[in-house]
Scaffold this motif. Structure first.
Motif, PDB file in Angstrom:
ATOM      1  N   GLY B  82       0.819  -1.160  -0.069  1.00 47.42           N
ATOM      2  CA  GLY B  82      -0.060   0.028  -0.205  1.00 47.42           C
ATOM      3  C   GLY B  82       0.910   1.180  -0.142  1.00 47.42           C
ATOM      4  O   GLY B  82       0.658   2.159  -0.517  1.00 47.42           O
ATOM      5  N   GLU B  83       1.764   1.144   0.759  1.00 46.89           N
ATOM      6  CA  GLU B  83       2.973   2.232   0.727  1.00 46.89           C
ATOM      7  C   GLU B  83       3.912   2.538  -0.513  1.00 46.89           C
ATOM      8  O   GLU B  83       3.630   3.700  -1.027  1.00 46.89           O
ATOM      9  CB  GLU B  83       3.933   2.119   1.741  1.00 46.89           C
ATOM     10  CG  GLU B  83       4.206   3.070   3.025  1.00 46.89           C
ATOM     11  CD  GLU B  83       5.523   2.533   3.770  1.00 46.89           C
ATOM     12  OE1 GLU B  83       6.364   3.187   3.828  1.00 46.89           O
ATOM     13  OE2 GLU B  83       5.127   1.658   4.404  1.00 46.89           O
ATOM     14  N   LEU B  87       3.191   6.028  -2.914  1.00 46.68           N
ATOM     15  CA  LEU B  87       4.387   6.653  -3.352  1.00 46.68           C
ATOM     16  C   LEU B  87       4.267   6.988  -4.955  1.00 46.68           C
ATOM     17  O   LEU B  87       4.775   7.862  -5.296  1.00 46.68           O
ATOM     18  CB  LEU B  87       5.516   5.951  -3.120  1.00 46.68           C
ATOM     19  CG  LEU B  87       6.118   6.173  -1.439  1.00 46.68           C
ATOM     20  CD1 LEU B  87       7.049   4.907  -1.348  1.00 46.68           C
ATOM     21  CD2 LEU B  87       6.797   7.541  -1.394  1.00 46.68           C
ATOM     22  N   THR B  88       3.492   6.180  -5.794  1.00 46.43           N
ATOM     23  CA  THR B  88       3.595   6.282  -7.110  1.00 46.43           C
ATOM     24  C   THR B  88       2.307   7.189  -7.508  1.00 46.43           C
ATOM     25  O   THR B  88       2.492   7.863  -8.822  1.00 46.43           O
ATOM     26  CB  THR B  88       3.170   4.738  -7.880  1.00 46.43           C
ATOM     27  OG1 THR B  88       1.813   4.301  -7.432  1.00 46.43           O
ATOM     28  CG2 THR B  88       4.167   3.689  -7.418  1.00 46.43           C
ATOM     29  N   GLU B  89       1.389   7.402  -6.629  1.00 49.58           N
ATOM     30  CA  GLU B  89       0.293   8.219  -7.199  1.00 49.58           C
ATOM     31  C   GLU B  89       0.641   9.707  -7.609  1.00 49.58           C
ATOM     32  O   GLU B  89       0.045  10.123  -8.433  1.00 49.58           O
ATOM     33  CB  GLU B  89      -0.882   8.159  -5.847  1.00 49.58           C
ATOM     34  CG  GLU B  89      -1.585   7.065  -5.936  1.00 49.58           C
ATOM     35  CD  GLU B  89      -2.650   7.002  -4.628  1.00 49.58           C
ATOM     36  OE1 GLU B  89      -2.480   7.836  -3.652  1.00 49.58           O
ATOM     37  OE2 GLU B  89      -3.545   6.156  -4.925  1.00 49.58           O
ATOM     38  N   ASN B  90       1.546  10.384  -7.024  1.00 48.22           N
ATOM     39  CA  ASN B  90       1.906  11.631  -7.448  1.00 48.22           C
ATOM     40  C   ASN B  90       2.859  11.794  -8.715  1.00 48.22           C
ATOM     41  O   ASN B  90       3.403  12.737  -9.133  1.00 48.22           O
ATOM     42  CB  ASN B  90       2.359  12.366  -6.251  1.00 48.22           C
ATOM     43  CG  ASN B  90       1.283  12.546  -5.177  1.00 48.22           C
ATOM     44  OD1 ASN B  90       0.212  12.678  -5.534  1.00 48.22           O
ATOM     45  ND2 ASN B  90       1.761  12.731  -4.132  1.00 48.22           N
ATOM     46  N   GLU B  91       3.565  10.651  -9.057  1.00 48.12           N
ATOM     47  CA  GLU B  91       4.345  10.465 -10.143  1.00 48.12           C
ATOM     48  C   GLU B  91       3.859   9.928 -11.371  1.00 48.12           C
ATOM     49  O   GLU B  91       4.575   9.120 -11.695  1.00 48.12           O
ATOM     50  CB  GLU B  91       5.610  10.239  -9.430  1.00 48.12           C
ATOM     51  CG  GLU B  91       6.015  10.919  -8.273  1.00 48.12           C
ATOM     52  CD  GLU B  91       7.465  10.574  -8.077  1.00 48.12           C
ATOM     53  OE1 GLU B  91       8.338  10.554  -8.934  1.00 48.12           O
ATOM     54  OE2 GLU B  91       7.871  10.474  -6.915  1.00 48.12           O
ATOM     55  N   ILE B 100       4.846   0.644 -11.810  1.00 49.94           N
ATOM     56  CA  ILE B 100       5.016   0.011 -10.322  1.00 49.94           C
ATOM     57  C   ILE B 100       3.679   0.151  -9.759  1.00 49.94           C
ATOM     58  O   ILE B 100       3.237  -0.715  -9.119  1.00 49.94           O
ATOM     59  CB  ILE B 100       6.053   0.737  -9.761  1.00 49.94           C
ATOM     60  CG1 ILE B 100       7.396   0.553 -10.249  1.00 49.94           C
ATOM     61  CG2 ILE B 100       6.056   0.721  -8.301  1.00 49.94           C
ATOM     62  CD1 ILE B 100       8.538   1.356  -9.681  1.00 49.94           C
ATOM     63  N   GLY B 101       3.103   1.489 -10.185  1.00 54.91           N
ATOM     64  CA  GLY B 101       1.730   1.566  -9.447  1.00 54.91           C
ATOM     65  C   GLY B 101       0.772   0.496  -9.954  1.00 54.91           C
ATOM     66  O   GLY B 101      -0.048  -0.196  -9.034  1.00 54.91           O
ATOM     67  N   GLN B 102       0.773  -0.061 -11.245  1.00 53.02           N
ATOM     68  CA  GLN B 102      -0.116  -0.822 -11.720  1.00 53.02           C
ATOM     69  C   GLN B 102       0.254  -2.255 -11.096  1.00 53.02           C
ATOM     70  O   GLN B 102      -0.752  -2.861 -10.589  1.00 53.02           O
ATOM     71  CB  GLN B 102       0.299  -1.079 -13.230  1.00 53.02           C
ATOM     72  CG  GLN B 102      -0.808  -1.382 -14.154  1.00 53.02           C
ATOM     73  CD  GLN B 102      -0.436  -1.300 -15.543  1.00 53.02           C
ATOM     74  OE1 GLN B 102       0.969  -0.868 -15.908  1.00 53.02           O
ATOM     75  NE2 GLN B 102      -1.112  -1.706 -16.804  1.00 53.02           N
ATOM     76  N   ILE B 103       1.409  -2.735 -11.000  1.00 52.90           N
ATOM     77  CA  ILE B 103       1.966  -3.798 -10.365  1.00 52.90           C
ATOM     78  C   ILE B 103       1.155  -3.876  -8.949  1.00 52.90           C
ATOM     79  O   ILE B 103       0.696  -4.867  -8.435  1.00 52.90           O
ATOM     80  CB  ILE B 103       3.245  -4.105 -10.445  1.00 52.90           C
ATOM     81  CG1 ILE B 103       3.811  -4.335 -11.821  1.00 52.90           C
ATOM     82  CG2 ILE B 103       3.566  -5.418  -9.741  1.00 52.90           C
ATOM     83  CD1 ILE B 103       5.199  -4.161 -12.248  1.00 52.90           C
ATOM     84  N   ALA B 104       1.507  -2.966  -8.156  1.00 58.86           N
ATOM     85  CA  ALA B 104       1.428  -2.768  -6.833  1.00 58.86           C
ATOM     86  C   ALA B 104      -0.316  -2.831  -6.675  1.00 58.86           C
ATOM     87  O   ALA B 104      -0.734  -3.512  -5.758  1.00 58.86           O
ATOM     88  CB  ALA B 104       1.696  -1.395  -6.184  1.00 58.86           C
TER      89      ALA B 104
END
Lengths: 111, 111
Positions: B82-83, B87-91, B100-104
């Protein structure tokens, strides 16, 4: 997956559901590669007895996996976190990337 | 952790190790909040019988957790992934971050 890796993972996940005696024999024969005769002698049971115990423990571990699928989920998860870790490797100047790489490394260590 | 969340997670991880009958009763009483009397009637057993079954199943699930610690590991892991996701949300302009956001997100869906 290589058979020995699979057996190690099965034991990692479900080993605690075996008895102490089953654990001992499984560790010695499957993970530490002791010979059946060697172990039979040190436990004062027959070679066939050791063989049967290993077979039974292996069957139990496989039955737990058929029900819970933890090894399967773990391998999939480990692959995905590994992918994340790799993606951070070339962007270490970015502080968020650095942090992500760190968290991913922590997860991989714990898995 | 809230008790109902803990009970749901315990059941998610170890429910398959209960019998069909135990699963049914646990689901109805603990997860779907049926009353003991209601269920007792529909199963034609005593209210005390239903109560004892739920108690026994709860004890079994807790014993599996004491041995395997999967819920504990899962909660920790979920927090960490979740962390990463956060961290990927603003970039989202950065393609690696996007990936990375997609894999997470995929991991969080499966966990």
């Amino acid at each position: 997956m290589e058979e020995i890796l699979r057996q190690t993972l099965l034991y990692d996940f479900y080993g605690e559901l075996l008895t102490e005696h089953q654990k001992q024999v499984y560790e010695d024969v499957v993970l530490n590669d002791y010979s059946l005769s060697e172990l039979a002698q040190s436990l004062s049971i027959s070679r066939q007895g050791v063989h049967d115990m290993v077979k039974r423990s292996t069957r139990l571990l496989n039955e737990y996996e058929e029900k819970l699928h933890l090894v399967e989920r773990f391998v999939d998860l480990r692959g995905k976190v590994g992918e994340i870790h790799k993606l951070t490797e070339n962007e270490k100047d970015d502080p968020s990337m650095q942090k992500i790489g760190q968290i991913a490394a922590e997860i991989l260590e714990e898995l």
